[in-house]
Design a protein around this motif. Structure first.
Motif, mmCIF file in Angstrom:
data_model
loop_
_atom_site.group_PDB
_atom_site.id
_atom_site.type_symbol
_atom_site.label_atom_id
_atom_site.label_comp_id
_atom_site.label_asym_id
_atom_site.label_seq_id
_atom_site.Cartn_x
_atom_site.Cartn_y
_atom_site.Cartn_z
ATOM 1 N N ALA A 142 0.857 -1.185 0.000
ATOM 2 C CA ALA A 142 0.000 0.000 0.000
ATOM 3 C C ALA A 142 0.890 1.230 0.000
ATOM 4 O O ALA A 142 2.061 1.170 0.385
ATOM 5 N N ASP A 143 0.314 2.331 -0.439
ATOM 6 C CA ASP A 143 0.947 3.639 -0.376
ATOM 7 C C ASP A 143 0.292 4.389 0.790
ATOM 8 O O ASP A 143 -0.884 4.169 1.089
ATOM 9 N N ALA A 144 1.020 5.258 1.444
ATOM 10 C CA ALA A 144 0.490 5.987 2.594
ATOM 11 C C ALA A 144 -0.759 6.792 2.252
ATOM 12 O O ALA A 144 -1.580 7.064 3.138
ATOM 13 N N GLN A 145 -0.931 7.161 1.001
ATOM 14 C CA GLN A 145 -2.078 7.972 0.590
ATOM 15 C C GLN A 145 -3.225 7.154 0.000
ATOM 16 O O GLN A 145 -4.215 7.719 -0.472
ATOM 17 N N MET A 204 -0.070 -5.710 5.509
ATOM 18 C CA MET A 204 0.315 -5.158 4.216
ATOM 19 C C MET A 204 1.359 -4.065 4.441
ATOM 20 O O MET A 204 1.077 -3.065 5.105
ATOM 21 N N PRO A 205 2.573 -4.260 3.907
ATOM 22 C CA PRO A 205 3.597 -3.225 4.042
ATOM 23 C C PRO A 205 3.175 -1.946 3.314
ATOM 24 O O PRO A 205 2.536 -2.003 2.265
ATOM 25 N N VAL A 206 3.523 -0.821 3.918
ATOM 26 C CA VAL A 206 3.279 0.479 3.299
ATOM 27 C C VAL A 206 4.632 0.987 2.812
ATOM 28 O O VAL A 206 5.591 1.047 3.598
ATOM 29 N N VAL A 207 4.702 1.316 1.522
ATOM 30 C CA VAL A 207 5.982 1.705 0.944
ATOM 31 C C VAL A 207 5.895 3.091 0.302
ATOM 32 O O VAL A 207 4.823 3.553 -0.090
#
Length: 134
Positions: free
Chosen positions: A82-85, A103-106
């Motif tokens: 996932a993306d932070a946004q 789910m890692p946020v990158v």
């Protein structure tokens, strides 16, 4: 937020084992069905316990003799992130679709910046429900 009762959301397609089931067989059942726990029942289908993926982490950590197997052998390499946004609804939908609990946020520049979990989502829903009932 409307009250939604457990019966509406719960899974009824249960995977159970008995207390004398070998852990290897329980692990195989979990893998084959893409589930993170099995319910342990007695001969009358009454609850004896639960065995989860966290329990398997403890089993591996305490195993003797220690295996010299590296993480590389078992890790997932085609990780969905996932993306932070990203909207939280999109992330929740993806996690549900794939059966993920983490789910890692990158970030393109910084690499891995966080982790979103089903516990995070449950906490958010709990707090959102409290806000709408006040």
């Amino acid at each position: 937020m409307e009250d939604i009762f457990v019966a509406r959301l719960m899974s009824t397609n249960l995977h159970t084992v008995t207390a004398d089931t070998l852990v290897e067989d329980a692990a195989q059942l979990m893998l084959e069905n893409n589930i993170s726990s099995v319910i342990v029942v007695d001969e009358d289908n009454h609850l004896d316990g639960i065995l989860t993926t966290t329990d398997f982490v403890r089993i591996v950590a305490k195993s003797q003799p220690k295996a010299q197997t590296t993480v590389e052998r078992y890790m997932t390499t085609d990780v969905i992130t996932a993306d932070a946004q990203d909207p939280i609804t999109d992330v929740a939908e993806s996690m549900t679709k794939h059966g993920f609990h983490h789910m890692p946020v990158v970030d393109d520049d910084e690499g891995v910046i966080g982790m979103i979990t089903t516990s995070d989502l449950a906490s958010y829903l709990s707090q959102a429900g409290q806000l709408t009932t006040k």
